[in-house]
Write a protein that holds these residues in place. Sequence first.
Motif, PDB file in Angstrom:
ATOM      1  N   GLY A 187       0.804  -1.216   0.000  1.00  0.00           N
ATOM      2  CA  GLY A 187       0.000   0.000   0.000  1.00  0.00           C
ATOM      3  C   GLY A 187       0.834   1.262   0.000  1.00  0.00           C
ATOM      4  O   GLY A 187       0.365   2.325  -0.395  1.00  0.00           O
ATOM      5  N   LYS A 188       2.072   1.149   0.445  1.00  0.00           N
ATOM      6  CA  LYS A 188       2.998   2.283   0.452  1.00  0.00           C
ATOM      7  C   LYS A 188       4.213   1.983  -0.423  1.00  0.00           C
ATOM      8  O   LYS A 188       4.530   2.720  -1.340  1.00  0.00           O
ATOM      9  CB  LYS A 188       3.448   2.596   1.882  1.00  0.00           C
ATOM     10  CG  LYS A 188       2.335   3.112   2.783  1.00  0.00           C
ATOM     11  CD  LYS A 188       2.882   3.439   4.172  1.00  0.00           C
ATOM     12  CE  LYS A 188       1.780   3.973   5.077  1.00  0.00           C
ATOM     13  NZ  LYS A 188       2.308   4.291   6.438  1.00  0.00           N
ATOM     14  N   ARG A 189       4.887   0.890  -0.108  1.00  0.00           N
ATOM     15  CA  ARG A 189       6.056   0.496  -0.881  1.00  0.00           C
ATOM     16  C   ARG A 189       5.634  -0.371  -2.057  1.00  0.00           C
ATOM     17  O   ARG A 189       4.638  -1.085  -1.992  1.00  0.00           O
ATOM     18  CB  ARG A 189       7.042  -0.269   0.000  1.00  0.00           C
ATOM     19  CG  ARG A 189       7.585   0.543   1.166  1.00  0.00           C
ATOM     20  CD  ARG A 189       8.367  -0.340   2.122  1.00  0.00           C
ATOM     21  NE  ARG A 189       7.494  -1.307   2.794  1.00  0.00           N
ATOM     22  CZ  ARG A 189       7.927  -2.325   3.513  1.00  0.00           C
ATOM     23  NH1 ARG A 189       9.230  -2.533   3.639  1.00  0.00           N
ATOM     24  NH2 ARG A 189       7.080  -3.141   4.111  1.00  0.00           N
ATOM     25  N   VAL A 190       6.419  -0.309  -3.122  1.00  0.00           N
ATOM     26  CA  VAL A 190       6.170  -1.138  -4.296  1.00  0.00           C
ATOM     27  C   VAL A 190       7.477  -1.779  -4.727  1.00  0.00           C
ATOM     28  O   VAL A 190       8.478  -1.090  -4.907  1.00  0.00           O
ATOM     29  CB  VAL A 190       5.593  -0.323  -5.467  1.00  0.00           C
ATOM     30  CG1 VAL A 190       5.371  -1.226  -6.680  1.00  0.00           C
ATOM     31  CG2 VAL A 190       4.291   0.353  -5.074  1.00  0.00           C
ATOM     32  N   LEU A 191       7.481  -3.102  -4.860  1.00  0.00           N
ATOM     33  CA  LEU A 191       8.637  -3.829  -5.340  1.00  0.00           C
ATOM     34  C   LEU A 191       8.335  -4.361  -6.736  1.00  0.00           C
ATOM     35  O   LEU A 191       7.241  -4.853  -6.980  1.00  0.00           O
ATOM     36  CB  LEU A 191       8.981  -4.997  -4.413  1.00  0.00           C
ATOM     37  CG  LEU A 191       9.098  -4.699  -2.914  1.00  0.00           C
ATOM     38  CD1 LEU A 191       9.544  -5.954  -2.185  1.00  0.00           C
ATOM     39  CD2 LEU A 191      10.036  -3.554  -2.653  1.00  0.00           C
ATOM     40  N   GLY A 192       9.306  -4.267  -7.622  1.00  0.00           N
ATOM     41  CA  GLY A 192       9.141  -4.787  -8.972  1.00  0.00           C
ATOM     42  C   GLY A 192      10.070  -5.960  -9.202  1.00  0.00           C
ATOM     43  O   GLY A 192      11.237  -5.914  -8.849  1.00  0.00           O
ATOM     44  N   VAL A 193       9.562  -7.015  -9.799  1.00  0.00           N
ATOM     45  CA  VAL A 193      10.339  -8.232 -10.045  1.00  0.00           C
ATOM     46  C   VAL A 193      10.422  -8.462 -11.546  1.00  0.00           C
ATOM     47  O   VAL A 193       9.401  -8.485 -12.229  1.00  0.00           O
ATOM     48  CB  VAL A 193       9.701  -9.454  -9.354  1.00  0.00           C
ATOM     49  CG1 VAL A 193      10.498 -10.716  -9.643  1.00  0.00           C
ATOM     50  CG2 VAL A 193       9.597  -9.222  -7.851  1.00  0.00           C
ATOM     51  N   SER A 194      11.637  -8.668 -12.037  1.00  0.00           N
ATOM     52  CA  SER A 194      11.853  -8.683 -13.480  1.00  0.00           C
ATOM     53  C   SER A 194      12.101 -10.063 -14.069  1.00  0.00           C
ATOM     54  O   SER A 194      12.287 -10.187 -15.273  1.00  0.00           O
ATOM     55  CB  SER A 194      13.040  -7.775 -13.834  1.00  0.00           C
ATOM     56  OG  SER A 194      14.198  -8.156 -13.108  1.00  0.00           O
ATOM     57  N   ASN A 195      12.123 -11.110 -13.273  1.00  0.00           N
ATOM     58  CA  ASN A 195      12.407 -12.448 -13.801  1.00  0.00           C
ATOM     59  C   ASN A 195      11.180 -13.088 -14.426  1.00  0.00           C
ATOM     60  O   ASN A 195      10.048 -12.757 -14.094  1.00  0.00           O
ATOM     61  CB  ASN A 195      12.945 -13.352 -12.695  1.00  0.00           C
ATOM     62  CG  ASN A 195      14.329 -12.964 -12.248  1.00  0.00           C
ATOM     63  OD1 ASN A 195      14.501 -12.420 -11.162  1.00  0.00           O
ATOM     64  ND2 ASN A 195      15.320 -13.217 -13.086  1.00  0.00           N
ATOM     65  N   GLY A 196      11.420 -14.067 -15.309  1.00  0.00           N
ATOM     66  CA  GLY A 196      10.336 -14.804 -15.942  1.00  0.00           C
ATOM     67  C   GLY A 196      10.415 -14.731 -17.453  1.00  0.00           C
ATOM     68  O   GLY A 196      11.154 -13.928 -18.020  1.00  0.00           O
ATOM     69  N   VAL A 197       9.638 -15.586 -18.119  1.00  0.00           N
ATOM     70  CA  VAL A 197       9.546 -15.587 -19.579  1.00  0.00           C
ATOM     71  C   VAL A 197       8.076 -15.663 -19.971  1.00  0.00           C
ATOM     72  O   VAL A 197       7.245 -16.216 -19.244  1.00  0.00           O
ATOM     73  CB  VAL A 197      10.314 -16.773 -20.207  1.00  0.00           C
ATOM     74  CG1 VAL A 197      11.812 -16.621 -19.993  1.00  0.00           C
ATOM     75  CG2 VAL A 197       9.832 -18.101 -19.633  1.00  0.00           C
TER      76      VAL A 197
END
Length: 321
Positions: A187-197
């Motif tokens: 709700g405050k922090r946002v994490l982005g994850v870049s792995n995957g196909v």
Amino acid sequence: MASFREFSRTESWGSEAWKALCKVRETTPLVQCITNFVSMDIMANSLLAAGASPAMVHAIEEILEFTSLSSALCINIGTLSPDWIFSMKAAAIRANECQKPWVLDPVGVGATRFRTEKCIELINLKPCVIRGNASEIMGVVGASIAPSKGVDTTRSSTDALEAAKELARAAQTVVAVTGAVDLVTDGKRVLGVSNGVALMQRITATGCAVTALIAAFVSVNPNRVLESTAIALALFGLAGEMGAEKASGPASLRMHLIDALHMLDEASVMNRAGGVHHKQEVSRNTKITWCFTKHQVLVLGLYLITLSRITDLMESITGLM
């Protein structure tokens, strides 16, 4: 322990992801899954490959005893019937009583009124994580302008970011929106994850499988739910990348993904797990900062150098005109 901000400034992100995986392998958390029939196989095999122990237990006669014994609970609403709903609610209540983390996968929410109502009732029982695709998360908060397409999604994870933040604040939980880019927010922090196909989207129930994996990782680090969720997503995506290197299509990717998840080692996690970083929200527009792998940094650097040279060339041409 270092803050997640510090992880991104050093190479600690990969180190922390590796430590989390080792802890799952060492402790073998028992993850109770009340899930749909389609997902049971890949969910169980993904948990086993990562080092956890799956249990597909949904009979109401077993809930009180078994949920108490479990390390974590994963509830997936893909298969809904009155009996299963009763078991889901009973298990969620028991998990809360035993202070065990439980994770909700709102499969196909928005497709029918019945499904949406039951999903909201489960959310009111306070899951520690809600993981869904963009359409599902938007459907939960009523933000979707069109009916849900069931388990498939017609929207990107970034489309659902504001809805995810709203849901996280309202339900006091962590929300993960999976897609081409995975986003995790409290709700405050946002994490982005870049792995995957992209090919992973052609395998049924990969989203269900990673939800169960989230439950396993949260169970071994319950005080860092946001970070544990991101780590589970990154490692599952990394396994997908490694599996895709040997796969010729969705069926073979499914096999190689599970193999890769089992064979993840420190070197691959340290070098290939795409790091994530967060900033506190300082305006209405969420700011997401990424921490890239060494390979991604190299590619990005080459791209920027090329772009700079093109810009210089264009300026030179303009000067001659």
